[in-house]
Design an enzyme around this catalytic site. Structure first.
Site, PDB file in Angstrom:
ATOM      1  N   GLY A  47     -17.298   9.466   0.261  1.00 18.26           N
ATOM      2  CA  GLY A  47     -16.589   8.246  -0.117  1.00 18.26           C
ATOM      3  C   GLY A  47     -16.316   7.289   1.024  1.00 18.26           C
ATOM      4  O   GLY A  47     -15.238   6.707   1.089  1.00 18.26           O
ATOM      5  N   ALA A  54     -16.673  11.565  -6.267  1.00 12.89           N
ATOM      6  CA  ALA A  54     -16.223  12.689  -5.438  1.00 12.89           C
ATOM      7  C   ALA A  54     -15.560  13.786  -6.263  1.00 12.89           C
ATOM      8  O   ALA A  54     -15.762  14.976  -5.987  1.00 12.89           O
ATOM      9  CB  ALA A  54     -15.259  12.167  -4.371  1.00 12.89           C
ATOM     10  N   ARG A 101       0.836  -1.212   0.000  1.00 13.18           N
ATOM     11  CA  ARG A 101       0.000   0.000   0.000  1.00 13.18           C
ATOM     12  C   ARG A 101       0.869   1.260   0.000  1.00 13.18           C
ATOM     13  O   ARG A 101       0.540   2.252  -0.663  1.00 13.18           O
ATOM     14  CB  ARG A 101      -0.938  -0.009   1.202  1.00 13.18           C
ATOM     15  CG  ARG A 101      -2.009  -1.102   1.066  1.00 13.18           C
ATOM     16  CD  ARG A 101      -2.952  -1.111   2.229  1.00 13.18           C
ATOM     17  NE  ARG A 101      -3.673   0.146   2.368  1.00 13.18           N
ATOM     18  CZ  ARG A 101      -4.302   0.523   3.473  1.00 13.18           C
ATOM     19  NH1 ARG A 101      -4.319  -0.269   4.525  1.00 13.18           N
ATOM     20  NH2 ARG A 101      -4.934   1.674   3.524  1.00 13.18           N
ATOM     21  N   HIS A 120      -7.410   7.347  11.586  1.00 14.02           N
ATOM     22  CA  HIS A 120      -6.872   5.982  11.498  1.00 14.02           C
ATOM     23  C   HIS A 120      -5.363   5.976  11.255  1.00 14.02           C
ATOM     24  O   HIS A 120      -4.813   4.972  10.803  1.00 14.02           O
ATOM     25  CB  HIS A 120      -7.585   5.196  10.393  1.00 14.02           C
ATOM     26  CG  HIS A 120      -8.997   4.834  10.742  1.00 14.02           C
ATOM     27  ND1 HIS A 120      -9.893   4.305   9.838  1.00 14.02           N
ATOM     28  CD2 HIS A 120      -9.687   4.934  11.918  1.00 14.02           C
ATOM     29  CE1 HIS A 120     -11.059   4.088  10.435  1.00 14.02           C
ATOM     30  NE2 HIS A 120     -10.966   4.473  11.686  1.00 14.02           N
TER      31      HIS A 120
HETATM   32  P1  OAD Z   1     -14.809   1.461   2.070  1.00 12.81           P
HETATM   33  O1  OAD Z   1     -13.958   0.732   1.087  1.00 12.81           O
HETATM   34  O2  OAD Z   1     -15.537   0.668   3.079  1.00 12.81           O
HETATM   35  O3  OAD Z   1     -15.885   2.349   1.311  1.00 12.81           O
HETATM   36  C1  OAD Z   1     -15.518   3.189   0.257  1.00 12.81           C
HETATM   37  C2  OAD Z   1     -16.767   3.912  -0.217  1.00 12.81           C
HETATM   38  O4  OAD Z   1     -16.387   4.831  -1.222  1.00 12.81           O
HETATM   39  C3  OAD Z   1     -17.850   3.020  -0.796  1.00 12.81           C
HETATM   40  O5  OAD Z   1     -19.093   3.318  -0.179  1.00 12.81           O
HETATM   41  C4  OAD Z   1     -17.871   3.382  -2.289  1.00 12.81           C
HETATM   42  O6  OAD Z   1     -19.182   3.333  -2.849  1.00 12.81           O
HETATM   43  C5  OAD Z   1     -17.362   4.813  -2.244  1.00 12.81           C
HETATM   44  N1  OAD Z   1     -16.691   5.271  -3.460  1.00 12.81           N
HETATM   45  C6  OAD Z   1     -15.864   4.579  -4.282  1.00 12.81           C
HETATM   46  N2  OAD Z   1     -15.394   5.366  -5.259  1.00 12.81           N
HETATM   47  C7  OAD Z   1     -15.931   6.596  -5.063  1.00 12.81           C
HETATM   48  C8  OAD Z   1     -15.816   7.859  -5.729  1.00 12.81           C
HETATM   49  N3  OAD Z   1     -15.060   8.006  -6.808  1.00 12.81           N
HETATM   50  N4  OAD Z   1     -16.498   8.911  -5.221  1.00 12.81           N
HETATM   51  C9  OAD Z   1     -17.279   8.768  -4.124  1.00 12.81           C
HETATM   52  N5  OAD Z   1     -17.421   7.613  -3.455  1.00 12.81           N
HETATM   53  C10 OAD Z   1     -16.757   6.537  -3.900  1.00 12.81           C
HETATM   54  O7  OAD Z   1     -13.847   2.547   2.752  1.00 12.81           O
HETATM   55  P2  OAD Z   1     -14.045   3.349   4.123  1.00 12.81           P
HETATM   56  O8  OAD Z   1     -15.470   3.660   4.374  1.00 12.81           O
HETATM   57  O9  OAD Z   1     -13.082   4.469   4.096  1.00 12.81           O
HETATM   58  O10 OAD Z   1     -10.097   0.910   8.539  1.00 12.81           O
HETATM   59  O11 OAD Z   1     -13.554   2.273   5.158  1.00 12.81           O
HETATM   60  C11 OAD Z   1     -13.522   2.616   6.519  1.00 12.81           C
HETATM   61  C12 OAD Z   1     -12.434   1.851   7.209  1.00 12.81           C
HETATM   62  O12 OAD Z   1     -12.585   0.444   6.937  1.00 12.81           O
HETATM   63  C13 OAD Z   1     -11.032   2.135   6.698  1.00 12.81           C
HETATM   64  O13 OAD Z   1     -10.464   3.293   7.255  1.00 12.81           O
HETATM   65  C14 OAD Z   1     -10.281   0.917   7.110  1.00 12.81           C
HETATM   66  C15 OAD Z   1     -11.282  -0.126   6.649  1.00 12.81           C
HETATM   67  O14 OAD Z   1     -11.212  -1.359   7.255  1.00 12.81           O
HETATM   68  C16 OAD Z   1      -9.054   0.267   9.102  1.00 12.81           C
HETATM   69  O15 OAD Z   1      -8.206  -0.316   8.437  1.00 12.81           O
HETATM   70  C17 OAD Z   1      -9.012   0.360  10.580  1.00 12.81           C
END
Ligand code: OAD
Length: 245
Positions: free
Chosen positions: A181, A225, A62, A114
């Site tokens: 996002g 976004a 990453r 995080h």
């Molecule tokens: P996710 O991968 O769970 O969600 C990403 C979101 O972004 C999804 O709802 C997609 O629909 C949306 N998405 C994708 N491309 C997009 C775009 N171009 N514009 C707008 N939205 C878009 O990621 P997070 O919610 O950030 O934690 O995940 C939260 C936490 O879960 C992370 O910080 C990490 C993970 O496990 C740890 O590692 C502790």
């Protein structure tokens, strides 16, 4: 696109989706980082204790992806930083992302709840430092000298997210909360919308698709976004300019 508002205290929460158009993988969904692995096998202190090579390799991949020359802030990161520079009210950008794309875009009032991929911490003494280097189990801590205890300075499942007191305080007085996002599946960030609603804030979700949290938001913008964030923030600014003459 929702109408603008008279916001003077704004909290923005970003998740992996804000960096997707910069070429960084999200966690959930097709081709997500968690598609074929369980988070508990790669993102917990227990996993690091049992399989440090595997955990470090995941973060090395990453980190290298983040440092690739093609990866750069997109229009959403840039619009957030530009908005912050001009906005005269209270503004806090909280990100769940461990990448540094908000910093590269120029964001200042930014909290990485995080942690950060480009920082390394010693699990033995807590010493933390900025680093773009791969972490190896053969490395020793520059502070305490212990070998094999260096780890990425990110928050793993089972660990306490950072800056929670400050984030809770600002959320508890915000009048606009925007989540960009994020799938809304990981707490405490997933609960921020409810805190904002309790204090009467306007709540807006920007996401390419409906999430499990969408029903908690007053407004949803279904658009990438890089497209939606600049437009939405510009409308807020125009409205504020009109109101303030
Ligand atoms: P996710 O991968 O769970 O969600 C990403 C979101 O972004 C999804 O709802 C997609 O629909 C949306 N998405 C994708 N491309 C997009 C775009 N171009 N514009 C707008 N939205 C878009 O990621 P997070 O919610 O950030 O934690 O995940 C939260 C936490 O879960 C992370 O910080 C990490 C993970 O496990 C740890 O590692 C502790």
């Amino acid at each position: 696109m929702p109408n603008p508002c008279r916001s003077s205290r704004i909290v923005v929460l970003t998740g992996a989706g804000v960096s997707a158009e910069s070429g960084l993988a999200t966690f959930r969904g097709a081709s997500g980082l968690w598609e074929n692995v369980r988070p508990k096998d790669l993102a917990t202190p227990e996993a690091f204790a049992k399989r440090p090579l595997k955990v470090l390799a995941f973060y090395t991949a990453r980190r290298r992806a983040l440092l690739a020359s093609a990866v750069a802030p997109n229009a959403a990161h840039i619009a957030l930083a530009a908005f912050e520079r001009r906005f005269r009210g209270e503004f806090l950008l909280v990100t769940q992302n461990v990448d540094d794309l908000h910093e590269r875009a120029g964001s200042q009032k930014l909290r990485h709840m995080h942690g950060e991929l480009l920082r390394t911490r010693c699990a033995n003494c807590g010493h933390e430092f900025a680093s773009t280097a791969d972490i190896s189990t053969a490395d020793s801590c520059p502070a305490c000298g212990r070998v094999g205890r260096l780890r990425p300075a990110v928050v793993w499942f089972g660990e306490m997210p950072l800056f929670m007191d400050e984030i809770s305080a600002v959320l508890g007085r915000c009048d606009l909360f925007i989540a960009i996002g994020t799938s809304g599946q990981v707490y405490p960030a997933a609960g921020f919308v409810e805190i904002a609603r309790r204090v009467g804030a306007r709540t807006v979700e920007i996401n390419i698709e409906k999430t499990t949290a969408s029903s908690l938001f007053q407004e949803s913008v279904r658009s990438p976004a890089s497209n939606a964030v600049p437009i939405f923030l510009e409308r807020i600014e125009c409205d504020l300019l009109r109101l303030n003459g």
